[in-house]
Motif scaffolding. Sequence first.
Motif, PDB file in Angstrom:
ATOM      1  N   ALA A 512       0.831  -1.207   0.000  1.00  0.00           N
ATOM      2  CA  ALA A 512       0.000   0.000   0.000  1.00  0.00           C
ATOM      3  C   ALA A 512       0.869   1.262   0.000  1.00  0.00           C
ATOM      4  N   GLU A 513       0.296   2.373  -0.472  1.00  0.00           N
ATOM      5  CA  GLU A 513       0.972   3.682  -0.451  1.00  0.00           C
ATOM      6  C   GLU A 513       1.359   4.035   0.992  1.00  0.00           C
ATOM      7  N   PRO A 514       2.417   4.828   1.165  1.00  0.00           N
ATOM      8  CA  PRO A 514       2.925   5.072   2.528  1.00  0.00           C
ATOM      9  C   PRO A 514       1.889   5.415   3.605  1.00  0.00           C
ATOM     10  N   PRO A 515       1.002   6.430   3.424  1.00  0.00           N
ATOM     11  CA  PRO A 515       0.104   6.731   4.568  1.00  0.00           C
ATOM     12  C   PRO A 515      -0.825   5.568   4.901  1.00  0.00           C
ATOM     13  N   LEU A 516      -1.321   4.914   3.841  1.00  0.00           N
ATOM     14  CA  LEU A 516      -2.225   3.786   4.071  1.00  0.00           C
ATOM     15  C   LEU A 516      -1.441   2.612   4.665  1.00  0.00           C
ATOM     16  N   GLN A 517      -0.239   2.414   4.182  1.00  0.00           N
ATOM     17  CA  GLN A 517       0.605   1.346   4.722  1.00  0.00           C
ATOM     18  C   GLN A 517       0.869   1.577   6.208  1.00  0.00           C
ATOM     19  N   ALA A 518       1.179   2.825   6.553  1.00  0.00           N
ATOM     20  CA  ALA A 518       1.442   3.141   7.969  1.00  0.00           C
ATOM     21  C   ALA A 518       0.187   2.913   8.807  1.00  0.00           C
ATOM     22  N   SER A 519      -0.965   3.242   8.237  1.00  0.00           N
ATOM     23  CA  SER A 519      -2.228   3.027   8.942  1.00  0.00           C
ATOM     24  C   SER A 519      -2.474   1.529   9.151  1.00  0.00           C
ATOM     25  N   ARG A 520      -2.257   0.765   8.098  1.00  0.00           N
ATOM     26  CA  ARG A 520      -2.512  -0.679   8.218  1.00  0.00           C
ATOM     27  C   ARG A 520      -1.506  -1.345   9.152  1.00  0.00           C
ATOM     28  N   LEU A 521      -0.290  -0.857   9.121  1.00  0.00           N
ATOM     29  CA  LEU A 521       0.693  -1.387  10.084  1.00  0.00           C
ATOM     30  C   LEU A 521       0.252  -1.061  11.517  1.00  0.00           C
ATOM     31  N   ALA A 522      -0.330   0.117  11.674  1.00  0.00           N
ATOM     32  CA  ALA A 522      -0.799   0.487  13.019  1.00  0.00           C
ATOM     33  C   ALA A 522      -1.941  -0.433  13.453  1.00  0.00           C
ATOM     34  N   LEU A 523      -2.823  -0.748  12.528  1.00  0.00           N
ATOM     35  CA  LEU A 523      -3.914  -1.679  12.857  1.00  0.00           C
ATOM     36  C   LEU A 523      -3.350  -3.050  13.223  1.00  0.00           C
ATOM     37  N   ALA A 524      -2.353  -3.481  12.463  1.00  0.00           N
ATOM     38  CA  ALA A 524      -1.716  -4.771  12.753  1.00  0.00           C
ATOM     39  C   ALA A 524      -1.041  -4.726  14.114  1.00  0.00           C
ATOM     40  N   ASP A 525      -0.430  -3.603  14.410  1.00  0.00           N
ATOM     41  CA  ASP A 525       0.237  -3.448  15.706  1.00  0.00           C
ATOM     42  C   ASP A 525      -0.773  -3.532  16.862  1.00  0.00           C
ATOM     43  N   ARG A 526      -1.911  -2.830  16.717  1.00  0.00           N
ATOM     44  CA  ARG A 526      -2.919  -2.887  17.780  1.00  0.00           C
ATOM     45  C   ARG A 526      -3.453  -4.316  17.925  1.00  0.00           C
ATOM     46  N   THR A 527      -3.588  -4.988  16.796  1.00  0.00           N
ATOM     47  CA  THR A 527      -4.067  -6.377  16.846  1.00  0.00           C
ATOM     48  C   THR A 527      -3.065  -7.258  17.594  1.00  0.00           C
TER      49      THR A 527
END
Length: 546
Positions: A512-527
């Motif tokens: 994913a593009e950087p901002p979306l990638q960072a967002s999805r990584l954050a979701l993965a991190d919270r998970t």
Amino acid sequence: MNFEVLLADRLAPAFEAVAGAPVDPAVRVSQHADLQSGAALAMARQLGRAPRAIAAEVAAKADLDGLASITLSGPGFLNLTIADDVITAALDGLDDRLGVPPVSTPDRVVIDYSGPNAAKEMHVGHLRSTIIGDALARIFAFAGHDVIRVNHLGDWGTQFGMLIEHLADLGGVGGSYTLGDLTDFYRQARVKFDNDDDFRARSRLRVVTLQSGEPESRALWQRLITQSHRAFLDVYGRLGVTLAAGDFVGESFYQDQLGSVVDELTASGLLVESEGALCAFPPGFTGRDGDPLPLIVRKSDGGFGYAATDLAALRHRTRVLGANRLLYVVGAPQQTHFRMVYAVARAAGWLPDGVTAEHVGFGSVLGPDGKMLRTRTGETIKLTDLLDEASARASSAAIGIGAIKYADLAGDRRSDYVFDWDRMLSSTGDTGPYLQYAYARIRSLFAKATLSPGPIMLTAPAERDLALKVLAFEPALQAAIDAREPHRLAVYLHGLAVAFSAFYEQCPILRAEPPLQASRLALADRTSRTLASGLTLLGIALPKAM
Ligand code: ARG
């Protein structure tokens, strides 16, 4: 984040204004919206109005402060959709406690669990108490309660006469004899007791000398106990159970308190002599024949048994330890025993108002034949053998033991369950390995990622579902506490892992593009943080890679 509670608090004044009296807004998770309230339907009859009209009025009056939007549905449901910015803000600010505030008034809670019997090897029957009790201890402590773990070991009683006498025969206190396998030791003593009159007579005498505190008998007993403690601690270590030596308070500890138990119960007029024994007859307990059921406090030979010790232990826990809450994690067959003990203790004033005692019962572990789990030759399975097999069958001990623990915790504790290696070790389905794998997969994602987690944005349904799942940790934990049911947390974690799988399939992360990638990584991190905390609360280890 407990949206159920937050929104119920917000809806309550509107409901009250419409009904003219306080109403439970009954906000629940629903398939039709994030949350739903059916309270208008419940009120309709009393108010003599159509539920939909009530719901419409509540919706118009309610001030949800931007938390959620309301729509009317069906005959009068209020559907609540949580605002995206509320979700993302909650996730961005998620702390180490995963949004769970510590309880405002902690209970001092004694959790009595495991309770194996000394000089006998732990067997599979002790497994459930140990696993469920430890999960509850971790969960209550996380919530902020003051938890006192107690391992009520069976380390006293007439069987120690024969065990000590056998040990004396083998070389005595200073003997070089190593006890080794305690089950074999117990069996040998038993055989001698059953077949040798002289040994039997000596064993009976030993009980008396042990109870009188005679030093040699006491020292032999201590050898057995020390050895047993070591064996138990070894099993707890392998199982990843938090019981420590300091939590071991065996039945022997209460022996010098039993006389005063009798005195106090006598003074309260609670004891009756029956066939030479001193018994309590708590009201409401009858045997199969309809006769009142006795709780035997002192036997006709003057000795004390299991019930007397439990009465002393209960009194000690409330009076000396200052507990206001007692949980006994013991199998279902002992239910009547505990109910009677609590009833007598309540009558004696040892369980004052506001102090509760509860039997947290559980069902049996069954074999593939649907009967109690046993070895092929019909013997009880030793816990150490079971743990050896788990490690041998799985790729690591963490996975094998995690599988056993999860299988024990995933269902309602009151139900029996079938012990099935293939099922519990499967990496798909509702299993420990599946959850451990979900966690490991996120870890490996982070090993590959070059970006750091950033602000969360919700661009796809799978992201929103996962986000809400992460935030539902608190109500799941609360439900586990409220019902003393670790499976509430287990079921939640499985749902979280399933939501992560869907997200992982539907939402590219590293591409994913950087901002979306960072967002999805954050979701993965919270998970992953939620999975890690949740599995740890269940006592399940987290393998780094699988
Ligand atoms: N040692 C007992 C048994 O094996 C369990 C002890 C349970 N706790 C208690 N306070 N009675 O059955």
